[in-house]
Design an enzyme around this catalytic site. Structure first.
Site, PDB file in Angstrom:
ATOM      1  N   SER A 138     -30.290  -8.570 -18.442  1.00 31.90           N
ATOM      2  CA  SER A 138     -30.324  -8.723 -19.899  1.00 31.90           C
ATOM      3  C   SER A 138     -29.910 -10.155 -20.221  1.00 31.90           C
ATOM      4  O   SER A 138     -29.285 -10.830 -19.378  1.00 31.90           O
ATOM      5  CB  SER A 138     -29.307  -7.753 -20.524  1.00 31.90           C
ATOM      6  OG  SER A 138     -29.087  -8.049 -21.890  1.00 31.90           O
ATOM      7  N   TYR A 151     -21.028  -3.487 -20.985  1.00 30.78           N
ATOM      8  CA  TYR A 151     -22.439  -3.840 -20.775  1.00 30.78           C
ATOM      9  C   TYR A 151     -22.559  -5.280 -20.272  1.00 30.78           C
ATOM     10  O   TYR A 151     -23.268  -5.563 -19.303  1.00 30.78           O
ATOM     11  CB  TYR A 151     -23.179  -3.658 -22.108  1.00 30.78           C
ATOM     12  CG  TYR A 151     -24.681  -3.785 -22.036  1.00 30.78           C
ATOM     13  CD1 TYR A 151     -25.470  -2.691 -21.696  1.00 30.78           C
ATOM     14  CD2 TYR A 151     -25.314  -4.991 -22.328  1.00 30.78           C
ATOM     15  CE1 TYR A 151     -26.860  -2.802 -21.645  1.00 30.78           C
ATOM     16  CE2 TYR A 151     -26.689  -5.108 -22.277  1.00 30.78           C
ATOM     17  CZ  TYR A 151     -27.461  -4.009 -21.942  1.00 30.78           C
ATOM     18  OH  TYR A 151     -28.824  -4.117 -21.893  1.00 30.78           O
TER      19      TYR A 151
END
Ligand code: NAD
Length: 256
Positions: A138, A151
Site C-alpha cells: 500500500s 495497517y
C-alpha cells in the site's frame, strides 16, 4: 503469456485480489482463489476466461490453514508458480484506543500470512527455477496516516519482507516485488467512506471526494484491473530482473 502457470491469489473473492486474478487468468494462468464470502460468483467470473479455477477457504490468520491451501493448490494444479499475497484488513483507531486483538489480526493477515504462504510455495519455485511473488502492500508501506498504526506497520513490514526475499532469490528465476496502491474503490475503502459520511453528516459522494482530495492528487481511484495489469507485467520476461521493487500506483499520493 501465462498458459501452463498457476497463480495462487490470497483474498481474491473481492476487490483487488479478484482484479489481479482476472488479469492473470486473461493471460492463461490457472487460478487458486481464496477469501471469505461468496466464492461461487468470483469462481464463475474467472472460469469464464477459459482457465481452470480452484478455491480454498483458508483463513490467512491461521498458519495451518495456509499450509493446507498451498498444498491443495500444488495437488490440484501441480505447482504454485505465481503467489500473490493480497488478503488484507483495516481498522481505524488511535493507538491508545486500538483493540489489541485487532492489532494482532492485522499483523497476522496483512504481514505474517505472506511469510507462511511464501515459505511453503518457495521451495517448488526454486526447484523449477521460475516463480513470481507479488505482495500487495500500500502507499501505507511508504508513508503513514494517523489512526492506522497496525495497517501502516504491517504494510511497512511487508515491504521489508519483500526486499529480504528478493535478496535471497536474487540469483534464481524467482522474483519478489510489491505493489503499493493508493485509494482503490473496494469494500475495504467503501467502509471508510461510509464511516466518514455518517461521522461528518455529509453524502457518500462528498465523503468520496474528500477522501481522494486529502491524499490522492489525481482525484481518481486506481482500479483493481490496473493493478492486475501491473501484476501481469511483473510476471513477464521484461520483469525478470525487477527485484525487491515497490511500485506505487497512487495518483501521486507519495509524490507529495
Ligand atoms: P477487500 O475487502 O475488497 O478484499 C479483501 C479480501 O481479503 C477479500 O477477499 C476477503 O475475503 C479477504 N480476507 C480478509 N480477511 C481474510 C482472512 N483472514 N483470510 C483469508 N482471506 C481474507 O479489500 P481490497 O481493498 O481489495 O484489499 C486487498 C489488499 O489491497 C489488502 O491487502 C489491502 O490492504 C490492499 N490495499 C487496498 C487499497 C484500497 O484502496 N482498497 C489500497 C492499498 C492497499
Amino acid at each position: 503469456m501465462l498458459k501452463g502457470k498457476t497463480a495462487l491469489v490470497t483474498g481474491s473473492t473481492s476487490g483487488i485480489g479478484l482484479g489481479i486474478a482476472m488479469r492473470l487468468a486473461a493471460q492463461g494462468a490457472n487460478i487458486m482463489l481464496n477469501g471469505f464470502g461468496d466464492h461461487a460468483g468470483p469462481k464463475a467470473q474467472v472460469e469464464a476466461l477459459g482457465v481452470k479455477v480452484g478455491y480454498h477457504g483458508a483463513d490467512m490468520s491461521k498458519p495451518a490453514d495456509i499450509e493446507a491451501m498451498v498444498r491443495a493448490a500444488e495437488a490440484e494444479f501441480g505447482a504454485v508458480d505465481i503467489l500473490v499475497n493480497n488478503a488484507g484488513i483495516q481498522h481505524v483507531a488511535l493507538v491508545e484506543d486500538f483493540p489489541p486483538e485487532k492489532w494482532d489480526a492485522i499483523i497476522a493477515i496483512n504481514l505474517s500470512s505472506a511469510f507462511h504462504t511464501t515459505r511453503h510455495a518457495l521451495p517448488g519455485m526454486k526447484q523449477r527455477n521460475w516463480g513470481r511473488i507479488i505482495n500487495v502492500a500500500s502507499t501505507h508501506g511508504l508513508v503513514a496516516s494517523a489512526q492506522k498504526s497496525a495497517y501502516v506497520a504491517s504494510k511497512h513490514g511487508i515491504l521489508g519482507f519483500t526486499k529480504a526475499l528478493a535478496l535471497e532469490t536474487a540469483t534464481t528465476g524467482v522474483t519478489a516485488n510489491a505493489i503499493c496502491p493508493g485509494w482503490v474503490l473496494t469494500p475495504l475503502v467503501q467502509k471508510q467512506i461510509d464511516d466518514r459520511a455518517s461521522r461528518e453528516g455529509i453524502s457518500v459522494d462528498e465523503a468520496k471526494r474528500d477522501l481522494l482530495g486529502e491524499k490522492q492528487p489525481s482525484l481518481q481511484f486506481t482500479t483493481p484491473e490496473q493493478l492486475g495489469d501491473l501484476a501481469v507485467f511483473m510476471c513477464s520476461a521484461a520483469a525478470d530482473n525487477l527485484r525487491g521493487a515497490a511500485i506505487n500506483v497512487d495518483g501521486g499520493w507519495v509524490a507529495q
